[in-house]
Design a protein around this motif. Structure first.
Motif, short mmCIF file in Angstrom:
data_model
loop_
_atom_site.label_atom_id
_atom_site.label_comp_id
_atom_site.label_asym_id
_atom_site.label_seq_id
_atom_site.Cartn_x
_atom_site.Cartn_y
_atom_site.Cartn_z
N LEU A 246 1.15 -1.16 0.21
CA LEU A 246 0.17 -0.49 -0.31
C LEU A 246 0.66 1.13 -0.70
CD1 LEU A 246 -2.63 -1.25 2.59
CD2 LEU A 246 -3.01 -1.08 -0.03
N SER A 247 2.07 1.46 0.50
CA SER A 247 2.94 2.37 0.51
C SER A 247 3.28 2.48 -1.05
CB SER A 247 4.34 2.03 1.22
OG SER A 247 5.31 3.40 1.67
N ARG A 248 3.73 1.65 -1.32
CA ARG A 248 4.60 1.90 -2.81
C ARG A 248 3.33 2.24 -4.02
NH1 ARG A 248 8.58 -3.47 -3.84
NH2 ARG A 248 8.14 -2.43 -5.76
N ALA A 249 2.05 1.89 -3.93
CA ALA A 249 0.79 1.91 -4.43
C ALA A 249 -0.18 3.52 -4.02
CB ALA A 249 -0.61 0.87 -4.37
N ASP A 250 0.72 4.28 -3.02
CA ASP A 250 0.77 5.99 -2.87
C ASP A 250 1.53 5.98 -2.99
OD1 ASP A 250 -0.65 4.94 0.76
OD2 ASP A 250 -2.22 4.78 -1.26
N ALA A 251 2.15 5.73 -3.03
CA ALA A 251 3.39 6.39 -4.18
C ALA A 251 3.53 6.05 -5.39
CB ALA A 251 5.24 6.04 -3.64
N GLY A 252 2.03 5.82 -6.03
CA GLY A 252 2.16 6.16 -7.77
C GLY A 252 2.51 4.58 -8.06
N GLU A 253 2.93 3.64 -7.73
CA GLU A 253 3.36 2.61 -7.96
C GLU A 253 1.69 1.83 -8.32
OE1 GLU A 253 5.66 0.12 -6.74
OE2 GLU A 253 5.57 -1.81 -7.74
N ARG A 254 1.88 1.20 -9.70
CA ARG A 254 0.43 0.84 -9.73
C ARG A 254 0.46 -0.97 -8.54
NH1 ARG A 254 0.40 -2.74 -14.16
NH2 ARG A 254 -2.08 -2.97 -14.23
N LEU A 255 -0.78 -0.46 -8.10
CA LEU A 255 -1.18 -1.96 -6.87
C LEU A 255 -1.06 -3.38 -7.61
CD1 LEU A 255 -1.97 -2.54 -4.20
CD2 LEU A 255 -4.21 -3.02 -4.80
N LYS A 256 -1.17 -3.75 -9.12
CA LYS A 256 -0.69 -5.07 -9.10
C LYS A 256 1.48 -5.34 -9.57
CE LYS A 256 -4.47 -5.99 -12.02
NZ LYS A 256 -5.16 -6.92 -12.81
N ASP A 257 1.95 -3.92 -9.74
CA ASP A 257 3.47 -4.47 -10.43
C ASP A 257 3.44 -4.46 -8.42
OD1 ASP A 257 2.59 -4.40 -12.54
OD2 ASP A 257 2.85 -1.97 -12.87
N ALA A 258 3.21 -3.33 -7.83
CA ALA A 258 3.71 -3.57 -6.21
C ALA A 258 3.16 -4.89 -5.75
CB ALA A 258 2.85 -2.35 -4.82
N VAL A 259 2.23 -5.47 -5.73
CA VAL A 259 1.82 -6.18 -4.87
C VAL A 259 3.26 -8.04 -5.75
CG1 VAL A 259 0.77 -9.06 -5.71
CG2 VAL A 259 -0.19 -6.13 -4.81
N ALA A 260 3.05 -7.79 -7.17
CA ALA A 260 3.82 -8.98 -8.11
C ALA A 260 5.47 -8.78 -7.13
CB ALA A 260 4.24 -8.47 -9.50
N ASP A 261 5.63 -7.13 -7.44
CA ASP A 261 7.96 -7.06 -6.91
C ASP A 261 7.66 -8.16 -5.17
OD1 ASP A 261 7.90 -6.76 -9.03
OD2 ASP A 261 8.21 -4.00 -8.11
N VAL A 262 6.31 -7.52 -4.03
CA VAL A 262 6.75 -7.52 -2.98
C VAL A 262 5.78 -8.85 -2.72
CG1 VAL A 262 5.59 -7.85 -0.83
CG2 VAL A 262 5.78 -5.89 -2.34
N ALA A 263 5.25 -9.43 -3.81
CA ALA A 263 5.28 -11.41 -3.69
C ALA A 263 6.97 -12.12 -3.80
CB ALA A 263 4.09 -11.84 -3.90
N ALA A 264 6.92 -11.50 -4.87
CA ALA A 264 9.02 -12.30 -5.47
C ALA A 264 9.54 -12.39 -4.45
CB ALA A 264 8.86 -11.67 -6.97
N ALA A 265 9.51 -11.48 -4.05
CA ALA A 265 10.83 -10.68 -2.45
C ALA A 265 10.75 -12.01 -1.18
CB ALA A 265 11.06 -9.73 -2.66
N ALA A 266 9.15 -12.06 -0.91
CA ALA A 266 9.21 -12.68 0.18
C ALA A 266 8.79 -14.12 0.26
CB ALA A 266 7.72 -12.14 0.63
N GLY A 267 8.48 -14.19 -1.66
CA GLY A 267 8.53 -16.16 -1.37
C GLY A 267 6.84 -16.16 -1.29
N VAL A 268 6.39 -15.12 -1.51
CA VAL A 268 4.66 -15.82 -1.23
C VAL A 268 4.03 -15.95 -2.61
CG1 VAL A 268 5.00 -14.92 1.67
CG2 VAL A 268 3.99 -13.59 -0.91
#
Length: 283
Positions: A246-268
């Motif tokens: 949500l922090s990255r989305a608030d900064a202007g990033e697309r929600l789906k893109d932010a989810v993809a990056d965070v999920a990949a980094a966390a392995g979830v």
């Protein structure tokens, strides 16, 4: 003048398929009640004929379209000392069927309410699903409109309890597709069809597998869908991961893109994290 002691309002469960499941209590109530309030009076009389029971009292119609107005009439009978039995087409009244309003009104009026328990499509499907039964929730019918249905299911993506849904056969394939999207293709589930009837069928598997089956077969009959709860893998760090998304989305990033990056980094699973982010954003 003496005021008569109040009678009682009885919610009576009827068979969900097999007539032999009718209880002796139900049979006696149909014979002895002053009033039998039925969701469909023709179906009630057909059931009574199959049971070999003669309905002793007055039969009135009590369904979702007249429940508010007919409740007052039914409670007047109870207040005067009579017994009113409420039945639906199948299963327990007030569970995704008429009955809730009259019970609420009876409680508010201080009138006695009891039940003649019996068949339940919800509990029967849960027991036969092969999924955990220690904690569960009943979600009724999903919304009919595709967008509303998907959003409603996405809000349940992190639900840990086994979930039970009703669905119409002509919407089953669309609902299973939406569930596969919201919960994940491999989420374990069961489709329970025509419970206790001659052609009873229980299909178990992942949601994507069940969706493929529903598309290939012309599924008919009464349907209950049971879905396993979330495993909890995402919940171990859900708050932190969602906060970052949500922090990255608030900064202007697309929600789906932010989810993809965070999920990949966390392995979830990306799908689970996206659903959790949507749920948090809507609160």
């Amino acid at each position: 003048m003496d005021i008569p002691a109040p009678g009682r309002l009885v919610l009576a469960a009827t068979p969900i398929g097999n007539t032999e499941d009718a209880s002796a209590h139900l049979r006696r109530l149909l014979e002895e009640a002053d009033v039998v309030a039925a969701e469909d009076t023709r179906r009630l009389r057909a059931l009574a004929a199959r049971l070999g029971v003669v309905i002793g009292g007055r039969v009135v119609s009590h369904h979702e379209h007249n429940e508010a107005s007919s409740s007052a009439e039914l409670l007047a009978v109870v207040a005067g000392g009579g017994t009113v039995v409420v039945v639906t087409d199948a299963g327990m009244p007030a569970v995704s069927d008429p009955g809730f309003r009259v019970v609420t009104a009876a409680v508010a009026a201080g009138l006695p309410v009891t039940a003649a328990p019996g068949p339940s499509a919800v509990l029967t499907a849960l027991a036969l699903s092969g999924l955990p039964t220690d904690r569960f929730c009943f979600e009724g019918f999903p919304p009919r409109k595709p967008g509303e249905r998907l959003r409603a299911l996405e809000l349940l993506a992190d639900e840990r309890r086994t979930m039970i849904f009703f669905e119409a056969p002509h919407r089953l394939d669309d609902t299973l597709a939406a569930m596969s999207s919201a919960f994940g293709a491999d989420r374990p589930a069961a489709v329970c069809r025509e419970l206790t009837k001659t052609y009873e069928e229980i299909r178990r598997g992942g949601l994507a597998e069940l969706h493929a089956w529903a598309l290939a077969d012309q599924v008919r009959g009464e349907i209950v869908v049971v879905v396993g709860g979330a495993s909890g893998a995402v919940e171990l760090s859900t708050a932190d991961l969602v906060a970052e998304v949500l922090s990255r989305a608030d900064a202007g990033e697309r929600l789906k893109d932010a989810v993809a990056d965070v999920a990949a980094a966390a392995g979830v699973p990306k799908r689970d994290l996206y659903a959790a982010a949507l749920a948090a954003k809507s609160r």
